[in-house]
Design a protein around this motif. Sequence first.
Motif, PDB file in Angstrom:
ATOM      1  N   ALA A  20       0.888  -1.221  -0.113  1.00  0.00           N
ATOM      2  CA  ALA A  20       0.044  -0.036  -0.007  1.00  0.00           C
ATOM      3  C   ALA A  20       1.100   1.253   0.031  1.00  0.00           C
ATOM      4  O   ALA A  20       1.125   1.741   0.841  1.00  0.00           O
ATOM      5  CB  ALA A  20      -0.724   0.009   1.331  1.00  0.00           C
ATOM      6  N   ILE A  21       1.466   1.658  -1.314  1.00  0.00           N
ATOM      7  CA  ILE A  21       2.111   2.934  -1.422  1.00  0.00           C
ATOM      8  C   ILE A  21       1.301   3.879  -2.200  1.00  0.00           C
ATOM      9  O   ILE A  21       1.468   3.772  -3.378  1.00  0.00           O
ATOM     10  CB  ILE A  21       3.405   2.563  -1.887  1.00  0.00           C
ATOM     11  CG1 ILE A  21       4.176   1.394  -1.069  1.00  0.00           C
ATOM     12  CG2 ILE A  21       4.608   3.705  -1.978  1.00  0.00           C
ATOM     13  CD1 ILE A  21       5.621   1.147  -1.450  1.00  0.00           C
ATOM     14  N   PRO A  22       0.620   4.621  -1.671  1.00  0.00           N
ATOM     15  CA  PRO A  22      -0.179   5.682  -2.482  1.00  0.00           C
ATOM     16  C   PRO A  22       0.560   6.747  -3.024  1.00  0.00           C
ATOM     17  O   PRO A  22       1.674   7.219  -2.352  1.00  0.00           O
ATOM     18  CB  PRO A  22      -1.046   6.307  -1.474  1.00  0.00           C
ATOM     19  CG  PRO A  22      -0.584   6.078   0.122  1.00  0.00           C
ATOM     20  CD  PRO A  22       0.306   5.053  -0.013  1.00  0.00           C
ATOM     21  N   THR A  23       0.295   7.489  -4.131  1.00  0.00           N
ATOM     22  CA  THR A  23       0.834   8.696  -4.475  1.00  0.00           C
ATOM     23  C   THR A  23       0.218   9.877  -3.964  1.00  0.00           C
ATOM     24  O   THR A  23      -1.015  10.147  -4.162  1.00  0.00           O
ATOM     25  CB  THR A  23       0.709   8.723  -5.945  1.00  0.00           C
ATOM     26  OG1 THR A  23       1.315   7.494  -6.587  1.00  0.00           O
ATOM     27  CG2 THR A  23       1.585  10.011  -6.510  1.00  0.00           C
ATOM     28  N   ILE A  24       0.949  10.857  -3.193  1.00  0.00           N
ATOM     29  CA  ILE A  24       0.162  11.950  -2.581  1.00  0.00           C
ATOM     30  C   ILE A  24       0.729  13.182  -3.349  1.00  0.00           C
ATOM     31  O   ILE A  24       2.006  13.494  -3.383  1.00  0.00           O
ATOM     32  CB  ILE A  24       0.780  12.242  -0.971  1.00  0.00           C
ATOM     33  CG1 ILE A  24       0.564  10.642  -0.469  1.00  0.00           C
ATOM     34  CG2 ILE A  24       0.158  13.079  -0.700  1.00  0.00           C
ATOM     35  CD1 ILE A  24      -1.015  10.515  -0.199  1.00  0.00           C
ATOM     36  N   ARG A  38      -8.995  14.905   4.697  1.00  0.00           N
ATOM     37  CA  ARG A  38      -9.278  13.650   5.282  1.00  0.00           C
ATOM     38  C   ARG A  38      -8.949  12.276   4.746  1.00  0.00           C
ATOM     39  O   ARG A  38      -8.462  11.476   5.181  1.00  0.00           O
ATOM     40  CB  ARG A  38     -10.566  13.739   5.858  1.00  0.00           C
ATOM     41  CG  ARG A  38     -10.787  14.815   7.086  1.00  0.00           C
ATOM     42  CD  ARG A  38     -12.005  14.535   7.917  1.00  0.00           C
ATOM     43  NE  ARG A  38     -13.244  14.924   7.003  1.00  0.00           N
ATOM     44  CZ  ARG A  38     -13.567  16.196   6.835  1.00  0.00           C
ATOM     45  NH1 ARG A  38     -13.277  16.896   7.879  1.00  0.00           N
ATOM     46  NH2 ARG A  38     -14.712  16.460   6.319  1.00  0.00           N
ATOM     47  N   ALA A  39      -9.467  12.120   3.380  1.00  0.00           N
ATOM     48  CA  ALA A  39      -9.178  11.408   2.425  1.00  0.00           C
ATOM     49  C   ALA A  39      -7.438  10.682   2.498  1.00  0.00           C
ATOM     50  O   ALA A  39      -7.192   9.727   2.391  1.00  0.00           O
ATOM     51  CB  ALA A  39      -9.551  11.176   1.221  1.00  0.00           C
ATOM     52  N   THR A  40      -6.895  11.952   2.039  1.00  0.00           N
ATOM     53  CA  THR A  40      -5.565  11.828   1.795  1.00  0.00           C
ATOM     54  C   THR A  40      -4.833  11.270   3.127  1.00  0.00           C
ATOM     55  O   THR A  40      -3.960  10.492   3.308  1.00  0.00           O
ATOM     56  CB  THR A  40      -4.689  13.323   1.388  1.00  0.00           C
ATOM     57  OG1 THR A  40      -5.411  13.486   0.091  1.00  0.00           O
ATOM     58  CG2 THR A  40      -3.426  13.113   1.059  1.00  0.00           C
ATOM     59  N   ALA A  41      -5.221  12.116   4.225  1.00  0.00           N
ATOM     60  CA  ALA A  41      -4.680  11.668   5.675  1.00  0.00           C
ATOM     61  C   ALA A  41      -4.975  10.059   5.845  1.00  0.00           C
ATOM     62  O   ALA A  41      -3.864   9.652   6.474  1.00  0.00           O
ATOM     63  CB  ALA A  41      -5.312  12.500   6.532  1.00  0.00           C
ATOM     64  N   ALA A  42      -5.998   9.615   5.391  1.00  0.00           N
ATOM     65  CA  ALA A  42      -6.336   8.190   5.892  1.00  0.00           C
ATOM     66  C   ALA A  42      -5.385   7.291   4.907  1.00  0.00           C
ATOM     67  O   ALA A  42      -4.975   6.288   5.214  1.00  0.00           O
ATOM     68  CB  ALA A  42      -7.783   7.953   5.387  1.00  0.00           C
ATOM     69  N   LEU A  48       1.709   4.042   6.224  1.00  0.00           N
ATOM     70  CA  LEU A  48       2.709   4.222   7.202  1.00  0.00           C
ATOM     71  C   LEU A  48       2.499   3.056   8.266  1.00  0.00           C
ATOM     72  O   LEU A  48       3.482   2.870   9.068  1.00  0.00           O
ATOM     73  CB  LEU A  48       2.780   5.688   7.606  1.00  0.00           C
ATOM     74  CG  LEU A  48       3.173   6.876   6.551  1.00  0.00           C
ATOM     75  CD1 LEU A  48       3.325   7.985   7.331  1.00  0.00           C
ATOM     76  CD2 LEU A  48       4.593   6.204   5.851  1.00  0.00           C
ATOM     77  N   ARG A  49       1.334   2.621   8.165  1.00  0.00           N
ATOM     78  CA  ARG A  49       1.145   1.493   9.319  1.00  0.00           C
ATOM     79  C   ARG A  49       1.516   0.219   8.555  1.00  0.00           C
ATOM     80  O   ARG A  49       1.530  -0.831   9.335  1.00  0.00           O
ATOM     81  CB  ARG A  49      -0.393   1.539   9.698  1.00  0.00           C
ATOM     82  CG  ARG A  49      -0.942   2.819  10.622  1.00  0.00           C
ATOM     83  CD  ARG A  49      -2.282   2.822  10.712  1.00  0.00           C
ATOM     84  NE  ARG A  49      -2.852   1.605  11.783  1.00  0.00           N
ATOM     85  CZ  ARG A  49      -3.987   1.523  11.961  1.00  0.00           C
ATOM     86  NH1 ARG A  49      -4.934   2.322  11.482  1.00  0.00           N
ATOM     87  NH2 ARG A  49      -4.348   0.608  12.769  1.00  0.00           N
ATOM     88  N   THR A  50       1.623   0.133   7.246  1.00  0.00           N
ATOM     89  CA  THR A  50       1.852  -1.082   6.592  1.00  0.00           C
ATOM     90  C   THR A  50       3.346  -1.210   6.012  1.00  0.00           C
ATOM     91  O   THR A  50       4.150  -1.805   6.794  1.00  0.00           O
ATOM     92  CB  THR A  50       1.049  -1.370   5.472  1.00  0.00           C
ATOM     93  OG1 THR A  50       0.795  -0.224   4.553  1.00  0.00           O
ATOM     94  CG2 THR A  50      -0.327  -1.704   6.205  1.00  0.00           C
ATOM     95  N   LEU A 169       6.693  16.722   7.335  1.00  0.00           N
ATOM     96  CA  LEU A 169       6.578  16.506   8.720  1.00  0.00           C
ATOM     97  C   LEU A 169       5.315  17.209   9.170  1.00  0.00           C
ATOM     98  O   LEU A 169       4.470  16.717  10.081  1.00  0.00           O
ATOM     99  CB  LEU A 169       7.766  17.128   9.485  1.00  0.00           C
ATOM    100  CG  LEU A 169       9.116  16.344   9.538  1.00  0.00           C
ATOM    101  CD1 LEU A 169      10.140  17.082  10.383  1.00  0.00           C
ATOM    102  CD2 LEU A 169       8.852  14.914   9.767  1.00  0.00           C
ATOM    103  N   GLU A 170       5.127  18.265   8.410  1.00  0.00           N
ATOM    104  CA  GLU A 170       3.553  18.924   8.850  1.00  0.00           C
ATOM    105  C   GLU A 170       2.569  18.130   8.465  1.00  0.00           C
ATOM    106  O   GLU A 170       1.325  18.025   8.934  1.00  0.00           O
ATOM    107  CB  GLU A 170       3.591  20.309   8.231  1.00  0.00           C
ATOM    108  CG  GLU A 170       4.463  21.271   8.933  1.00  0.00           C
ATOM    109  CD  GLU A 170       4.675  22.661   8.028  1.00  0.00           C
ATOM    110  OE1 GLU A 170       4.032  22.836   6.849  1.00  0.00           O
ATOM    111  OE2 GLU A 170       5.215  23.424   8.376  1.00  0.00           O
ATOM    112  N   LEU A 171       2.372  17.623   7.156  1.00  0.00           N
ATOM    113  CA  LEU A 171       1.783  16.558   6.505  1.00  0.00           C
ATOM    114  C   LEU A 171       1.276  15.261   7.599  1.00  0.00           C
ATOM    115  O   LEU A 171       0.215  14.635   7.933  1.00  0.00           O
ATOM    116  CB  LEU A 171       2.259  15.881   5.306  1.00  0.00           C
ATOM    117  CG  LEU A 171       1.318  14.638   4.670  1.00  0.00           C
ATOM    118  CD1 LEU A 171      -0.264  15.039   4.451  1.00  0.00           C
ATOM    119  CD2 LEU A 171       1.904  14.222   3.240  1.00  0.00           C
TER     120      LEU A 171
END
Length: 332
Positions: A20-24, A38-42, A48-50, A169-171
């Motif tokens: 699970a490596i999304p493109t931000i 909120r969707a991006t943060a999720a 980062l949990r995986t 880091l702010e993200l």
Amino acid sequence: MNETRDPAPEHGPAPTTGLAIPTIDLARWRSDGPDARRATAAAVDTALRTTGFLLITGHGLDQDLRTRIRRTARTFFALPAAEKQPYATEVGGRGWLGPGAEANGAAEGTATPPDLKESLSFASEEPTGDPAVDAEWFLPNIWPHQVPALRLDVQDLLTALRALSDSLLELLATTLGAAPDRFTRHTAHPTWGFNINWYPGTRTVGEALPGQFRIGPHTDFGTVTVLDRQHGKGGLQVWTDPAHGGTGWQDAPYVPGSLTVNIGDLMARWTDGRWRAGRHRVLPPPPDAPAEELMSLVYFYECDPGTRIGPLADSHTYLRAQLNAINPGRPA
């Protein structure tokens, strides 16, 4: 000493998912409305949990600048070893890390052959005024006289990379529901490292030994790592833990123009283990493409010396121990 402590995060087991490596898109993140953010943060939280990895677009780094740095650095790496030797240094120093100078797999406590690479290594150098801190963490960088154009280009890129790292880091702070300066309040005078990693082909490095890689399996040590990499068969792989639904080593996704970002050990501790440091490796030259040559630009961002992070009374005592561990010239 700076005191930091995260509130206990509300979370259960890490999501059971594969790579699970999304493109931000950072530019969109800054301009999006609350629902999109909120969707991006999720998505960031899940990644980062995986795996501990993200792909970043909208970062604003100058592509021509990065191309020039690679071209100039290649000129240096192509020099005879005798001309590079005056710049030789150890892991954590400033200068040239030649063949055999680094063994990243040792950070995991694994006896491993040295990595199949060379690096030009730079680090934080603006003094703090504390003689002891400056003597360990803020020494002047070394600039090879054979490639005078390298200095200004690298310094320009470093300025952009530090600003980008603070934005990341702010993200991350916002993703956790914390104040945007949750982490950047501890990066007023941070340490960082920057490597230009050259991964030559088999003709230069020879056949890989058993268990030998361009970079051995490890997690990075700091907060966030920003990687500008080239795509190749002997490239980056990411570990996905079978205990959490993964399948072991997988090739990292590559999106032209993007940057690869992973979190390190300090950030994993800063979140009380909610996020996992991204374990990774770089494969040796592939047998079906032995002449493959790649070059990566890697920025390792940390925090202010003396920052207390979770159980670590001093972030930089930990960092020094890890840097020593991957130095084959130092006794275990």
